[in-house]
Write a protein that holds these residues in place. Structure first.
Motif, short mmCIF file in Angstrom:
data_model
loop_
_atom_site.label_atom_id
_atom_site.label_comp_id
_atom_site.label_asym_id
_atom_site.label_seq_id
_atom_site.Cartn_x
_atom_site.Cartn_y
_atom_site.Cartn_z
N ILE A 1 0.82 -1.21 0.00
CA ILE A 1 0.00 0.00 0.00
C ILE A 1 0.86 1.27 0.00
O ILE A 1 0.47 2.29 -0.57
CB ILE A 1 -0.98 -0.08 1.20
N CYS A 2 2.06 1.22 0.59
CA CYS A 2 2.93 2.40 0.59
C CYS A 2 3.33 2.78 -0.83
O CYS A 2 3.37 3.96 -1.19
CB CYS A 2 4.19 2.14 1.43
N ILE B 1 11.25 2.94 6.59
CA ILE B 1 10.14 3.79 6.13
C ILE B 1 9.28 4.23 7.32
O ILE B 1 8.81 5.37 7.39
CB ILE B 1 9.29 3.03 5.09
N TYR C 1 2.23 -2.00 12.69
CA TYR C 1 2.11 -1.59 11.29
C TYR C 1 2.41 -2.72 10.33
O TYR C 1 1.70 -2.93 9.34
CB TYR C 1 3.02 -0.39 11.01
N GLN C 2 3.47 -3.45 10.59
CA GLN C 2 3.87 -4.51 9.66
C GLN C 2 2.91 -5.70 9.73
O GLN C 2 2.72 -6.39 8.74
CB GLN C 2 5.31 -4.94 9.92
FE1 SF4 Z 1 5.04 -0.50 2.98
FE2 SF4 Z 1 6.22 -1.92 4.89
FE3 SF4 Z 1 4.30 -0.14 5.49
FE4 SF4 Z 1 3.72 -2.42 4.26
S1 SF4 Z 1 4.55 -2.18 6.35
S2 SF4 Z 1 2.93 -0.41 3.72
S3 SF4 Z 1 5.48 -2.68 2.92
S4 SF4 Z 1 6.31 0.29 4.64
#
Ligand code: SF4
Length: 188
Positions: A19-20, A102, A152-153
């Motif tokens: 999605i990023c 990120i 998040y991951q």
């Molecule tokens: Fe991108 Fe990693 Fe976030 Fe998934 S977890 S949207 S791959 S930065």
């Protein structure tokens, strides 16, 4: 073919991009521009996903020149694209950014499309995005809850599983290119 190319790019954006990167791609298509960190995050991703230098130049040029002169693009941006492929300047190592990088560095500001939407988008915007991407409502709720709890991951892994019709808990995403590669492998 498991590699990214201009010919199959739009299909891969929908099916195999995390999605990023989809956010960056859609931002670029909308604004015909990306700011510095967006160009880096997205540029290194498409390079690692297999886009050749020639195709990368074509790709950036075709978007940027919708809003600026070709001459300006060549002077200000083409060099950096070549540079990131190690064709100009000192051959610095341009490793594509991991999720951790990120998520923890270069926080996006207004007008930026880089970053991790699970961390950096507010809840309503993330929710609308997941609805637009046709994620079922119960999964949206689960993903939003994970993001709210700062997983998040795991939220991203869940998104991968839902969009690839995999059972819950079989994936762990830690790199956008890992996401892409696993998706391409799975769908091929
Ligand atoms: Fe991108 Fe990693 Fe976030 Fe998934 S977890 S949207 S791959 S930065």
């Amino acid at each position: 073919d498991d590699k990214l190319s201009l010919a199959n790019m739009e299909e891969d954006v929908v099916k195999s991009y995390p999605i990023c990167m989809r956010n960056l791609h859609e931002g670029l298509r909308k604004d015909h521009h990306l700011k510095h960190w967006g160009r880096l995050q997205y540029g290194l991703f498409i390079k690692a996903a297999g886009l050749s230098l020639e195709e990368a130049l074509l790709f950036w040029r075709s978007e940027f020149t919708k809003k600026m002169d070709l001459d300006k693009f060549e002077k200000q941006y083409a060099y950096n694209v070549r540079h990131s492929y190690g064709k100009e300047g000192k051959r610095a190592d341009y490793t594509p950014y991991s999720c951790m990088k990120i998520i923890t560095t270069n926080q996006p500001g207004p007008g930026d499309f880089h970053g991790c939407p699970f961390k950096h988008s507010d809840n309503d915007i993330l929710k609308r995005r997941l609805q637009n991407y046709k994620i079922p409502n119960d999964s949206i709720k689960e993903i939003l809850d994970l993001a709210k709890q700062q997983h998040y991951q795991i939220a991203c892994s869940r998104y991968f599983e839902v969009t690839h019709k995999l059972p819950n808990g079989v994936t762990m995403i830690n790199h956008p290119n890992q996401y892409f590669d696993e998706s391409k492998k799975f769908l091929s």
